[in-house]
Design a protein around this motif. Structure first.
Motif, short mmCIF file in Angstrom:
data_model
loop_
_atom_site.label_atom_id
_atom_site.label_comp_id
_atom_site.label_asym_id
_atom_site.label_seq_id
_atom_site.Cartn_x
_atom_site.Cartn_y
_atom_site.Cartn_z
N MET A 94 0.96 -1.16 0.09
CA MET A 94 0.10 0.01 0.11
C MET A 94 0.89 1.29 -0.01
O MET A 94 1.81 1.18 0.64
CB MET A 94 -1.07 0.05 1.39
CG MET A 94 -1.91 -0.97 1.17
SD MET A 94 -3.13 -0.95 0.11
CE MET A 94 -3.95 -2.70 0.17
N SER A 95 0.48 2.24 -0.84
CA SER A 95 1.00 3.55 -0.77
C SER A 95 0.53 4.52 0.26
O SER A 95 -0.38 4.23 1.01
CB SER A 95 0.78 4.19 -2.20
OG SER A 95 1.30 3.33 -3.32
N ASP A 96 1.23 5.47 0.53
CA ASP A 96 0.98 6.69 1.26
C ASP A 96 -0.45 7.14 0.87
O ASP A 96 -0.74 7.32 -0.45
CB ASP A 96 2.17 7.81 1.38
CG ASP A 96 1.52 8.69 2.49
OD1 ASP A 96 1.37 9.84 2.05
OD2 ASP A 96 2.01 8.53 3.57
N ILE A 97 -1.08 7.61 1.76
CA ILE A 97 -2.41 8.25 1.50
C ILE A 97 -2.64 9.12 0.52
O ILE A 97 -3.27 9.47 -0.31
CB ILE A 97 -3.16 8.57 2.67
CG1 ILE A 97 -3.43 7.25 3.46
CG2 ILE A 97 -4.42 9.29 2.69
CD1 ILE A 97 -4.51 7.20 4.76
N GLN A 187 -14.37 -2.01 0.52
CA GLN A 187 -14.24 -2.79 -0.85
C GLN A 187 -14.76 -1.77 -1.71
O GLN A 187 -14.18 -1.82 -2.92
CB GLN A 187 -15.60 -3.81 -0.79
CG GLN A 187 -15.30 -5.11 0.09
CD GLN A 187 -16.47 -5.76 0.22
OE1 GLN A 187 -17.25 -6.01 0.91
NE2 GLN A 187 -16.29 -6.87 -0.72
N GLN A 188 -15.62 -0.72 -1.60
CA GLN A 188 -15.75 0.30 -2.83
C GLN A 188 -14.59 0.93 -2.72
O GLN A 188 -14.14 1.57 -4.09
CB GLN A 188 -16.81 1.04 -2.28
CG GLN A 188 -18.07 0.67 -2.15
CD GLN A 188 -19.18 1.39 -1.89
OE1 GLN A 188 -19.57 2.55 -2.45
NE2 GLN A 188 -20.19 1.11 -0.76
N THR A 189 -13.75 1.37 -1.86
CA THR A 189 -12.36 2.13 -1.97
C THR A 189 -11.30 1.36 -2.70
O THR A 189 -10.68 1.78 -3.45
CB THR A 189 -12.06 2.61 -0.71
OG1 THR A 189 -13.03 3.25 0.17
CG2 THR A 189 -10.68 3.23 -0.61
N ALA A 190 -11.45 0.03 -2.30
CA ALA A 190 -10.39 -0.84 -2.97
C ALA A 190 -10.87 -0.84 -4.52
O ALA A 190 -10.19 -0.95 -5.46
CB ALA A 190 -10.81 -2.21 -2.68
N LYS A 191 -12.21 -0.74 -4.97
CA LYS A 191 -12.49 -0.82 -6.34
C LYS A 191 -12.13 0.42 -7.03
O LYS A 191 -11.81 0.66 -8.09
CB LYS A 191 -14.15 -1.12 -6.43
CG LYS A 191 -14.59 -1.51 -7.88
CD LYS A 191 -15.85 -1.63 -8.03
CE LYS A 191 -16.33 -3.00 -7.17
NZ LYS A 191 -17.75 -3.27 -7.25
N LEU A 193 -9.65 2.08 -6.23
CA LEU A 193 -8.27 1.99 -6.53
C LEU A 193 -7.74 1.11 -7.61
O LEU A 193 -6.83 0.75 -7.84
CB LEU A 193 -7.40 1.65 -5.12
CG LEU A 193 -7.55 2.79 -4.11
CD1 LEU A 193 -6.96 2.20 -2.98
CD2 LEU A 193 -7.06 4.02 -4.50
N CYS A 194 -8.94 0.44 -8.12
CA CYS A 194 -8.75 -0.78 -9.13
C CYS A 194 -7.85 -1.78 -8.43
O CYS A 194 -6.93 -2.39 -9.21
CB CYS A 194 -8.08 -0.07 -10.24
SG CYS A 194 -8.54 -1.18 -11.91
N LEU A 195 -8.16 -2.18 -7.19
CA LEU A 195 -7.05 -3.23 -6.63
C LEU A 195 -5.57 -3.00 -6.74
O LEU A 195 -5.16 -4.03 -6.81
CB LEU A 195 -7.59 -4.63 -7.16
CG LEU A 195 -9.28 -4.91 -7.26
CD1 LEU A 195 -9.64 -6.40 -7.67
CD2 LEU A 195 -9.85 -4.44 -5.78
N LYS A 222 -14.27 -10.41 -7.19
CA LYS A 222 -14.83 -10.15 -5.93
C LYS A 222 -13.87 -10.87 -4.82
O LYS A 222 -13.49 -10.31 -3.78
CB LYS A 222 -16.18 -10.92 -5.64
CG LYS A 222 -17.42 -10.16 -6.64
CD LYS A 222 -17.44 -8.76 -6.18
CE LYS A 222 -18.12 -8.54 -4.80
NZ LYS A 222 -18.49 -7.25 -4.32
N ALA A 223 -13.24 -12.12 -5.03
CA ALA A 223 -12.25 -12.74 -4.13
C ALA A 223 -11.02 -11.68 -4.10
O ALA A 223 -10.69 -11.60 -2.82
CB ALA A 223 -12.01 -14.02 -4.74
N ARG A 224 -10.63 -11.15 -5.17
CA ARG A 224 -9.41 -10.39 -5.13
C ARG A 224 -9.70 -9.25 -4.21
O ARG A 224 -9.01 -8.50 -3.37
CB ARG A 224 -9.08 -10.09 -6.43
CG ARG A 224 -8.36 -11.19 -6.94
CD ARG A 224 -7.52 -10.69 -8.49
NE ARG A 224 -6.63 -9.63 -7.93
CZ ARG A 224 -6.13 -8.66 -8.80
NH1 ARG A 224 -6.62 -8.65 -9.97
NH2 ARG A 224 -5.28 -7.79 -8.42
N GLU A 225 -10.84 -8.44 -4.39
CA GLU A 225 -11.61 -7.43 -3.80
C GLU A 225 -11.49 -7.59 -2.43
O GLU A 225 -10.92 -6.89 -1.56
CB GLU A 225 -12.81 -6.99 -4.39
CG GLU A 225 -13.47 -5.71 -3.98
CD GLU A 225 -14.93 -5.52 -4.23
OE1 GLU A 225 -15.91 -5.46 -3.62
OE2 GLU A 225 -15.00 -5.30 -5.65
N ALA A 226 -12.09 -8.59 -1.92
CA ALA A 226 -12.23 -8.94 -0.53
C ALA A 226 -10.94 -9.13 0.27
O ALA A 226 -10.44 -8.60 1.31
CB ALA A 226 -12.79 -10.49 -0.36
#
Length: 720
Positions: A94-97, A187-191, A193-195, A222-226
């Protein structure tokens, strides 16, 4: 041997078996009973199965359950270890915010008007980074209440939410992954960020395609997203995850993040929004384009009312606050509500430097020439005329351009749908025949050669020969011929034969050169029909050409960009220096005389509908062959306004000429523009009427030899 009283030694057998212990003495002798002859062996009774006869039937199932459980917990343990491993792996990547809140590959363009007020936005707007601490508490709470009420109680995924979403989707006849997703904010944030997959221009044609791919829903994704979501929960705090979400979410109208949306819709910062405004912004998350208040304010307010209910139910606002928010729903700012200048903004984007407009990777601010008061005047005039004077159901279109004498465009309407963006702009993109609106350039060429507006020309039947075509014998619009007529009267009444005759006499090449010089672009007709405006041009170019007449005969380049700078910078990267008024095309005296001639068009000729009491106005009507295009372009001392009317499919206009509806639209526009202003004189020159005038006769396109000699003598004596 036994009588000696000595004890005998033990036998060998006695040594092998231990002696039985002596019985303990009791107080009374025990009564003995006879032992039975044979002791029966007791057999324990068989225990009955707790389920009776069903027990034997259920035993295999119990065995299967135990087997499944043994398999499941082992697989679950392995799966948990795998998920945990990948989650920690993602967490480590993960990168810096600060690097995640704004990863746009496209920049934004903010346009301001003549007074510096914002009127249009293009591209992806990002108003600046906000955090959960800097946004309004109402906005923070509205987002959590709407999107994920268990946000602070889960580890990135919500099994209960997923199960509920699947149940709803199946109940409504959709696939388990279609419709409701049960996604958490994480999960929405992960999406968003395009995982963790960055944008690659070599892989995707555009950022839109990239984002569409990121939003695809498959079991594997969805599995990767989780897993990625759990990784985010490991790497960041809840507030940090929510901060990323607040900055990355798309909220319609090109707004990326809640700061941009608050500024776009309400003209305030995300830190200042009240409960009603916060509810409207949070309500956009489900369908940002469809619910955008700039598209449908009522729909946005209805959605906001639902969000207010959620906030009240979850204790974020009181009952009185909820009631107040419903009674006073959020509304758009004046700038957002106006939604004017869409065609103008599109033109600026198309005509500006591509790397700072259409393909900008920076946030750019463009100061423009637009005057929103004049823009509103043009829009209102167009709407009024079509409502009152055009038959219901007509698909006819119209366009308006208003500019100053130096070419600075003050208003632009590219069609009847005044709020459209990205639509076909009939003011700049429609190439249409100009008809009689072209005639002023013929007279400009003649006046520049030294002819007088009072020179006579013959309006009589005539034919011209065209190579490879039969003789061409045009007529006037009224199918009549009036005989000898002055140039000024011929222009005022838009006579065709005198215009063709004059064009042939001064030379088509010179006429084309003058028209091109004034800004009528493209290849002009090569034959005598040039004089009747069979060549095509845009309304913007024609209006700019008339601006050249107003400014005294110099070329004009229409422009809308005043200066361009990067957001946050005070120094412009480019400005309007070098655009506007260009080189001289005709003598100033000729331009002033032509202006006077064009006032007669409005006072006594075909443009009488454009008259405004107290205001001197010059202009010219134009109607093409078959009445497929109708024009009126006119000017006061301050503004040049052009109006075009016709059908997109080039159908025939019914009963419409340039002196009809286009002149009416022009008048209604200028009545609003000039309201409250003092009349401005036109820069004109009234020529002295000569004692005698020659008559240019039209006989097969040839004038008598003496008339030609007289004309050449006149040119030589004036020194031109």
């Amino acid at each position: 041997m036994s009588g000696n009283g000595k004890k005998r030694p033990p036998l060998v057998a006695d040594k092998r078996y231990a002696a039985k212990p002596a019985a303990k003495k009791t107080g009374a002798p025990k009564k003995t009973t006879a032992k039975p002859a044979a002791r029966k062996r007791k057999v324990a009774p068989k225990k009955a199965h707790p389920s009776g006869s069903m027990g034997w039937f259920l035993t295999p199932f119990r065995w299967l359950v135990r087997l499944i459980w043994a398999f499941t917990w082992r697989v679950g343990l392995v799966t948990a270890l795998i998920i945990g491993g990948f989650s920690f792996y993602f967490a480590a990547q993960m990168s810096d915010i600060a690097e995640l809140v704004d990863q746009r590959t496209r920049g934004s363009v903010t346009m301001t008007d003549l007074q510096g007020e914002v009127f249009a936005w293009r591209g992806d707007q990002f108003g600046g980074m906000v955090t959960t601490d800097t946004v309004s508490p109402h906005l923070h709470n509205a987002v959590v209440a709407t999107e994920d009420k268990r946000f602070y109680r889960h580890l990135g995924i919500s099994p209960r939410g997923i199960a509920s979403a699947v149940r709803i989707n199946l109940r409504e006849g959709r696939g388990p992954l279609s419709g409701n997703g049960g996604s958490t904010i994480t999960q929405q944030t992960a999406k968003l960020l395009c995982l963790g997959v960055p944008y690659d221009p070599a892989k995707w044609d555009s950022e839109r395609d990239y984002e569409a791919d990121c939003r695809r829903t498959t079991l594997w994704r969805k599995a990767r997203e989780a897993v990625f979501s759990v990784g985010m929960e490991i790497a960041y705090t809840k507030e940090e995850i929510l901060t990323i979400y607040l900055n990355r979410a798309y909220l319609g109208a090109g707004s990326r993040g809640f700061e941009a949306a608050a500024q776009r819709y309400f003209g305030i910062s995300a830190a200042e929004v009240n409960p009603a405004q916060a509810a409207m912004l949070a309500g956009l998350l489900t369908a940002p384009s469809a619910n955008a208040p700039t598209r449908n304010l009522q729909r946005a307010q209805d959605r906001a009312s639902i969000v207010i209910g959620l906030m009240e139910d979850q204790g974020y606002i009181s009952e009185s606050q909820a009631r107040e928010a419903r009674l006073n729903p959020a509304t758009l700012s004046e700038a957002a509500r106006a939604s004017s200048g869409g065609f103008f903004a599109d033109w600026v984007m198309a005509s500006g430097p591509e790397f700072f407009t259409r393909d900008t990777t920076e946030d750019v601010v463009i100061r423009t020439t637009l005057d929103q008061r004049i823009q509103t005047a043009a829009e209102d005039a167009l709407i009024q005329v079509f409502q009152n004077d055009v038959r219901e159901g007509s698909e006819a279109q119209a366009a308006i351009v208003v500019m100053s004498a130096d070419g600075a465009v003050r208003a632009m309407v590219g069609g009847r749908n005044i709020s459209a963006t990205g639509a076909f702009n009939r003011a700049t993109q429609a190439l249409r025949q100009t008809g009689s609106a072209f005639k002023p350039f013929i007279y400009a060429a003649a006046l520049d050669l030294g002819m007088s507006p009072y020179d006579m020309i013959d309006d009589a039947p005539a034919c011209w020969t065209r190579p490879g075509s039969p003789q061409w014998c045009p007529e006037n619009y009224d199918r009549e011929f009036v005989g000898p007529v002055t140039l000024v009267d011929a222009l005022a009444t838009s006579r065709n034969i005198p215009a063709i005759t004059l064009s042939e006499e001064v030379g088509r090449g010179l006429v084309s050169e003058v028209a091109n010089g004034f800004g009528v672009q493209g290849d002009l007709a090569a034959g005598p029909a040039l004089a009747l405006g069979v060549s095509e041009s845009t309304l913007l170019d024609m209006t700019g050409a008339f601006a050249g007449i107003l400014n005294g005969g110099s070329q004009v380049t229409p422009y809308g960009l005043t200066d361009l700078r990067l957001m946050g910078d005070d120094t412009p990267l480019m400005d309007a220096t070098g655009v506007g008024i260009g080189e001289r095309i005709i003598r100033e005296e000729a331009a002033r005389q032509l202006t006077w001639m064009m006032t007669k068009v409005v006072e006594d000729g075909t443009g009488r509908r454009a008259r405004i009491d107290g205001w001197p106005i010059a202009g010219k009507t134009g109607t093409t062959q078959g009445s497929r295009d109708a024009w009126f372009i006119g000017f006061t001392g301050d503004y040049v306004t052009g109006v075009w009317m016709g059908y997109d499919d080039n159908s025939r206009l019914s009963g419409v000429t340039g002196g009809g509806l286009p002149a009416t639209i022009w008048r209604e526009t200028m009545l609003r523009v000039l309201s409250g202003r003092q009349p401005t004189p036109l820069p004109l020159m009234i020529p002295q009427q000569p004692a005698s005038t020659g008559v240019l006769e039209s006989q097969g396109g040839q004038a008598p030899a003496q008339d030609i000699l007289n004309l050449l003598d006149s040119i030589l004596t004036t020194g031109n």
